[in-house]
Design an enzyme around this catalytic site. Structure first.
Site, short mmCIF file in Angstrom:
data_model
loop_
_atom_site.label_atom_id
_atom_site.label_comp_id
_atom_site.label_asym_id
_atom_site.label_seq_id
_atom_site.Cartn_x
_atom_site.Cartn_y
_atom_site.Cartn_z
N GLU A 1 0.80 -1.22 0.00
CA GLU A 1 0.00 0.00 0.00
C GLU A 1 0.83 1.27 0.00
OE1 GLU A 1 -2.17 0.44 3.85
OE2 GLU A 1 -1.78 -1.69 4.06
N ARG A 2 2.11 1.16 -0.27
CA ARG A 2 2.95 2.36 -0.40
C ARG A 2 4.18 2.03 -1.22
NH1 ARG A 2 4.89 3.56 5.69
NH2 ARG A 2 6.05 5.14 4.57
#
Ligand SMILES: *[C@@H]1O[C@H](CO)[C@@H](O)[C@H](O)[C@H]1NC(C)=O
Ligand SMILES: *[C@@H]1O[C@H](CO)[C@@H](O)[C@H](O)[C@H]1NC(C)=O
Ligand SMILES: *[C@@H]1O[C@H](CO)[C@@H](O)[C@H](O)[C@H]1NC(C)=O
Ligand SMILES: *[C@@H]1O[C@H](CO)[C@@H](O)[C@H](O)[C@H]1NC(C)=O
Ligand SMILES: *[C@@H]1O[C@H](CO)[C@@H](O)[C@H](O)[C@H]1NC(C)=O
Ligand SMILES: *[C@@H]1O[C@H](CO)[C@@H](O)[C@H](O)[C@H]1NC(C)=O
Ligand SMILES: *[C@@H]1O[C@H](CO)[C@@H](O)[C@H](O)[C@H]1NC(C)=O
Ligand SMILES: *[C@@H]1O[C@H](CO)[C@@H](O)[C@H](O)[C@H]1NC(C)=O
Length: 321
Positions: A152-153
């Site tokens: 997610e990043r």
């Protein structure tokens, strides 16, 4: 209805006669973000008998030639994971699979190149996946069953390379099946894993229908439409043989929360009809203990045409009291 939704609906009607109804229903969860006191140990999560798969979360430093760092600080002191290895083996004996989850909301992770992805796959293999490795972080002949991608990043690049290399490691060195799963957000295609998902490297895909993707989440006021449209898109577009799971949160304080009654009474009957439904991922073990979410849906999930049940109930009964 939006044009994409219309198209998806039309295709589903066309294909529904060709697609057999799903044959298995199971629950999956994430464990590792809290403490023994608040979420219990991994072995206790397995002993509950609720979960076919448990993702141990998160390994949140990798790539750019960094050492791998597994953040389970609430459970094991100082990165000594010998006891984790023992618990993994105990879970596997009960018939459950334990995956190591990469990514999450914190930490420093990203892949610099295809070569870097290969390096990371080698690190994961020797530290966590190869039971016979002399450099195993788990020791005692323990190993995870596979790797979960919960990205997610960072950069979205090279996750396909990593997944492909992991499969090759297993197949090549020990003839071991390494299970791979992905946890994309509900809007198709996922920002980080689109390519890897499209290339069919994952055995399981648990789509996250919570946590802020308003365009595809359940909402108590607007209802189920957004979720169903998005689920149908995933059902249609996710290539086989990947197994599709509905990812929900057990916490009422996270957006997209679906009360168990709504899940059982409205969601499952609808998505069950469109097939591809293999089960539910419940985020996470800690919330689940607080709300008993999995306990209240487990019968409905298991009822979904179980030809080959993934949970082995007899083995659970044999466990020490
Ligand atoms: C958590 O439980 C494990 C397994 O029972 C134990 O080895 C470990 O010491 C416990 N950790 C803490 C911080 O109490
Ligand atoms: C890790 O913990 C185990 C069990 O508590 C212990 O036997 C072992 O010596 C520890 N390893 C290291 C490197 O500290
Ligand atoms: C480790 O995980 C915990 C729980 O999610 C988080 O609060 C903490 O910031 C993380 N630490 C690092 C160094 O990633
Ligand atoms: C993350 O790792 C990279 C490469 O080692 C380093 O340059 C960067 O400063 C790190 N960022 C953080 C927030 O630690
Ligand atoms: C790996 O270790 C197990 C026992 O831990 C042993 O039975 C097996 O033969 C070993 N395999 C290889 C390829 O060394
Ligand atoms: C690899 O394992 C599969 C079953 O898991 C088995 O059918 C196959 O014969 C094995 N191949 C080799 C080369 O050992
Ligand atoms: C998805 O895979 C197909 C081949 O199966 C390929 O033709 C297509 O370009 C891929 N799409 C993306 C966005 O990678
Ligand atoms: C799901 O569909 C199957 C096959 O139609 C049916 O037997 C089962 O009762 C359904 N389960 C639920 C929970 O709706």
């Amino acid at each position: 209805m939006a044009p994409l939704a219309k198209l998806v609906m039309a295709c589903l009607i066309l294909s529904s006669t060709l697609v057999p109804i799903s044959e298995a229903g199971s629950i999956v969860t994430y464990w590792g973000q809290y403490t023994n006191k608040t979420e219990g140990t991994l072995e206790e999560a397995c002993e509950s008998g609720l979960y076919s798969y448990i993702n141990v979360a998160f390994l949140n430093q990798f790539g750019y030639s960094q050492d791998l760092v597994l953040n389970l600080s609430g459970h094991y002191s100082n990165g000594n994971y010998t006891l984790l290895g023992e618990e993994i083996k105990a879970c596997q004996k009960m018939g459950f699979k334990v995956l190591l989850s990469l990514g999450g909301p914190y930490g420093n992770y990203s892949l610099a190149s295809s070569w870097d992805a290969e390096t990371v796959s080698g690190q994961l293999w020797s530290l966590y996946l190869d039971a016979n490795s002399t450099s195993s972080a788990l020791g005692g002949g323990a190993a995870f069953d596979g790797i979960d991608f919960h990205i997610e990043r960072g950069s979205p690049l090279y996750y396909y390379d990593l997944a492909k290399k992991l499969k090759e490691h297993g197949a090549g060195e020990r003839n071991k099946t390494i299970y791979l799963s992905a946890a994309p957000r509900c809007l198709y295609p996922d920002e980080y894993l689109a390519k890897a998902i499209n290339e069919s490297v994952f055995d399981f895909v648990w789509v996250l229908f919570y946590g802020g993707s308003v365009a595809c989440e359940y909402n108590a006021v607007t209802g189920l439409d957004n979720l169903i449209i998005s689920w149908n898109a995933w059902s249609l577009l996710l290539k086989k043989p990947a197994k599709l799971f509905l990812g929900v949160t057990a916490s009422q304080s996270i957006s997209g929360y679906i009360p168990p009654g709504v899940l059982k009474g409205e969601v499952i009957p609808q998505i069950n009809e469109t097939s591809r439904f293999e089960g539910v991922m419940v985020w996470n073990r800690y919330y689940d203990l607080l709300t008993d979410y999995s306990s209240s849906i487990v019968n409905d999930v298991n009822l979904i045409k179980l030809k080959k049940p993934l949970r082995n109930v007899n083995l659970i009964k044999l466990k020490k009291p």
